[in-house]
Scaffold this motif. Structure first.
Motif, PDB file in Angstrom:
ATOM      1  N   TYR A   1       0.833  -1.196   0.000  1.00 28.67           N
ATOM      2  CA  TYR A   1       0.000   0.000   0.000  1.00 28.67           C
ATOM      3  C   TYR A   1       0.872   1.252   0.000  1.00 28.67           C
ATOM      4  O   TYR A   1       1.954   1.258   0.590  1.00 28.67           O
ATOM      5  CB  TYR A   1      -0.876   0.035   1.265  1.00 28.67           C
TER       6      TYR A   1
ATOM      7  N   ASN B   1      -6.397  -9.356   8.009  1.00 31.54           N
ATOM      8  CA  ASN B   1      -6.570  -9.433   9.462  1.00 31.54           C
ATOM      9  C   ASN B   1      -5.300  -9.850  10.193  1.00 31.54           C
ATOM     10  O   ASN B   1      -5.330 -10.567  11.194  1.00 31.54           O
ATOM     11  CB  ASN B   1      -7.722 -10.381   9.840  1.00 31.54           C
TER      12      ASN B   1
ATOM     13  N   ASP C   1     -14.097  -7.718  11.297  1.00 31.55           N
ATOM     14  CA  ASP C   1     -13.831  -8.724  12.321  1.00 31.55           C
ATOM     15  C   ASP C   1     -12.406  -8.661  12.852  1.00 31.55           C
ATOM     16  O   ASP C   1     -11.881  -9.639  13.406  1.00 31.55           O
ATOM     17  CB  ASP C   1     -14.168 -10.125  11.804  1.00 31.55           C
ATOM     18  N   TYR C   2     -11.773  -7.510  12.673  1.00 31.30           N
ATOM     19  CA  TYR C   2     -10.418  -7.326  13.192  1.00 31.30           C
ATOM     20  C   TYR C   2     -10.246  -5.851  13.451  1.00 31.30           C
ATOM     21  O   TYR C   2     -10.499  -5.025  12.557  1.00 31.30           O
ATOM     22  CB  TYR C   2      -9.398  -7.840  12.171  1.00 31.30           C
TER      23      TYR C   2
ATOM     24  N   ARG D   1     -10.282  -9.121  18.240  1.00 35.18           N
ATOM     25  CA  ARG D   1     -11.279  -9.703  17.358  1.00 35.18           C
ATOM     26  C   ARG D   1     -12.612  -9.693  18.103  1.00 35.18           C
ATOM     27  O   ARG D   1     -12.620  -9.729  19.340  1.00 35.18           O
ATOM     28  CB  ARG D   1     -10.855 -11.102  16.928  1.00 35.18           C
TER      29      ARG D   1
ATOM     30  N   SER E   1     -10.852  -4.109   9.743  1.00 30.55           N
ATOM     31  CA  SER E   1     -10.783  -4.859   8.492  1.00 30.55           C
ATOM     32  C   SER E   1     -11.615  -6.133   8.629  1.00 30.55           C
ATOM     33  O   SER E   1     -12.136  -6.433   9.693  1.00 30.55           O
ATOM     34  CB  SER E   1      -9.337  -5.199   8.130  1.00 30.55           C
ATOM     35  N   GLN E   2     -11.705  -6.857   7.521  1.00 34.62           N
ATOM     36  CA  GLN E   2     -12.448  -8.119   7.538  1.00 34.62           C
ATOM     37  C   GLN E   2     -11.663  -9.168   6.787  1.00 34.62           C
ATOM     38  O   GLN E   2     -10.901  -8.850   5.872  1.00 34.62           O
ATOM     39  CB  GLN E   2     -13.832  -7.938   6.934  1.00 34.62           C
ATOM     40  N   ILE E   3     -11.840 -10.419   7.166  1.00 37.48           N
ATOM     41  CA  ILE E   3     -11.014 -11.515   6.672  1.00 37.48           C
ATOM     42  C   ILE E   3     -11.133 -11.675   5.166  1.00 37.48           C
ATOM     43  O   ILE E   3     -10.213 -12.125   4.499  1.00 37.48           O
ATOM     44  CB  ILE E   3     -11.368 -12.841   7.396  1.00 37.48           C
TER      45      ILE E   3
ATOM     46  N   ASN F   1     -11.304  -9.311   3.019  1.00 40.44           N
ATOM     47  CA  ASN F   1     -10.829  -8.103   2.354  1.00 40.44           C
ATOM     48  C   ASN F   1      -9.477  -7.720   2.922  1.00 40.44           C
ATOM     49  O   ASN F   1      -9.260  -7.823   4.120  1.00 40.44           O
ATOM     50  CB  ASN F   1     -11.840  -6.980   2.582  1.00 40.44           C
ATOM     51  N   TYR F   2      -8.567  -7.291   2.052  1.00 44.52           N
ATOM     52  CA  TYR F   2      -7.226  -6.940   2.511  1.00 44.52           C
ATOM     53  C   TYR F   2      -7.068  -5.446   2.741  1.00 44.52           C
ATOM     54  O   TYR F   2      -5.966  -4.932   2.821  1.00 44.52           O
ATOM     55  CB  TYR F   2      -6.200  -7.436   1.500  1.00 44.52           C
ATOM     56  N   GLN F   3      -8.187  -4.737   2.820  1.00 45.49           N
ATOM     57  CA  GLN F   3      -8.125  -3.299   3.070  1.00 45.49           C
ATOM     58  C   GLN F   3      -8.295  -3.009   4.551  1.00 45.49           C
ATOM     59  O   GLN F   3      -9.199  -3.530   5.189  1.00 45.49           O
ATOM     60  CB  GLN F   3      -9.250  -2.591   2.307  1.00 45.49           C
ATOM     61  N   LEU F   4      -7.417  -2.178   5.071  1.00 45.99           N
ATOM     62  CA  LEU F   4      -7.585  -1.637   6.407  1.00 45.99           C
ATOM     63  C   LEU F   4      -8.291  -0.296   6.285  1.00 45.99           C
ATOM     64  O   LEU F   4      -7.895   0.550   5.488  1.00 45.99           O
ATOM     65  CB  LEU F   4      -6.229  -1.427   7.079  1.00 45.99           C
TER      66      LEU F   4
ATOM     67  N   TRP G   1      -9.048   3.110   8.146  1.00 51.04           N
ATOM     68  CA  TRP G   1      -8.370   3.816   9.231  1.00 51.04           C
ATOM     69  C   TRP G   1      -9.229   4.916   9.836  1.00 51.04           C
ATOM     70  O   TRP G   1      -9.955   5.613   9.115  1.00 51.04           O
ATOM     71  CB  TRP G   1      -7.077   4.445   8.710  1.00 51.04           C
TER      72      TRP G   1
END
Lengths: 112, 112
Positions: free
Chosen positions: A33, A98, B31-32, B51, B93-95, B97-100, B102
């Motif tokens: 990123y 995660n 979920d994170y 979590r 974030s969610q498992i 998806n690799y986006q955080l 912020w």
């Protein structure tokens, strides 16, 4: 420390010139990123990559392009720098969703 | 729905006091929930994460409290020290998806 190296660390450039920032990782992380950080705006996503040659736009992608030809390298290019692109740029990597994201030390870019 | 709202924007706490930073989210698929700490001139680094299957996680003086029904989570720093002075970011974030996503960040100053 995670092996994420940004170069250069500092750069001053003139308006209208192209600029390339480099992010190099030794973690073999799939996801990479580019963020910019400005006072009052937190971390804003510019572009991201989910694999070699697989990239997509973030929320502030105008004026920026990226390339990822190898797992370890993610390049951010400002095609024609503007003063509004003066910022601190951070690269980050993620091994899997995660999990912990690792950041580089940042590049302070000043466009004059 | 993808936003994470963080407050306050800045916080001043006396040494030895409790620092509390709050975040709220809308997307129930998250979920994170990590918290990152950033010192001046450095990139953010993971401080602690939770979590949604637990309501609290403690690591030393740092505690995350998580309220799933209210869609809120907070960072508590007990016995705050001048060395805790930094900018703190919450994220989600969610498992799948690799986006955080912020939060905007909180600049914490601990007065001696």
């Amino acid at each position: 420390d995670a092996g994420i190296t940004q170069s250069p660390r500092h750069k001053v450039t003139e308006t209208g010139t192209p600029v390339t920032l480099r992010c190099h990782q030794t973690e073999n992380h799939r996801y990479m990123y580019w963020y910019r950080q400005d006072p009052g705006h937190g971390l804003r996503l510019i572009h991201y990559s989910y694999g070699v040659k697989d990239t997509d736009k973030g929320e502030v992608s105008d004026g920026y392009s990226v390339s990822r030809s190898k797992t370890e390298d993610f390049l951010l290019t400002l095609e024609s720098a503007t003063s509004s692109q003066t910022s601190v740029y951070f690269c980050a990597t993620l091994g899997a969703p995660n999990t912990e994201a690792f950041f580089g030390q940042g590049t302070r870019l000043t466009v004059v | 729905q993808q936003q994470v709202k963080q407050s306050p924007q800045s916080l001043i706490v006396q040494k030895g006091g409790i620092s509390i930073i709050n975040c709220a989210y809308e997307n129930t698929a998250f979920d994170y929930f990590p918290w990152y700490q950033q010192f001046p001139g450095k990139g953010p680094a993971l401080l602690i994460a939770i979590r949604p299957d637990v309501s609290e996680k403690k690591e030393g003086r740092f505690t995350i409290s998580f309220n799933k029904s209210a869609k809120q989570f907070s960072l508590h720093i007990m016995d705050s020290q001048p060395g805790d002075s930094a900018t703190y970011f919450c994220a989600a974030s969610q498992i799948s998806n690799y986006q955080l996503i912020w939060g905007a960040g909180t600049k914490l100053i601990i007065k001696p």
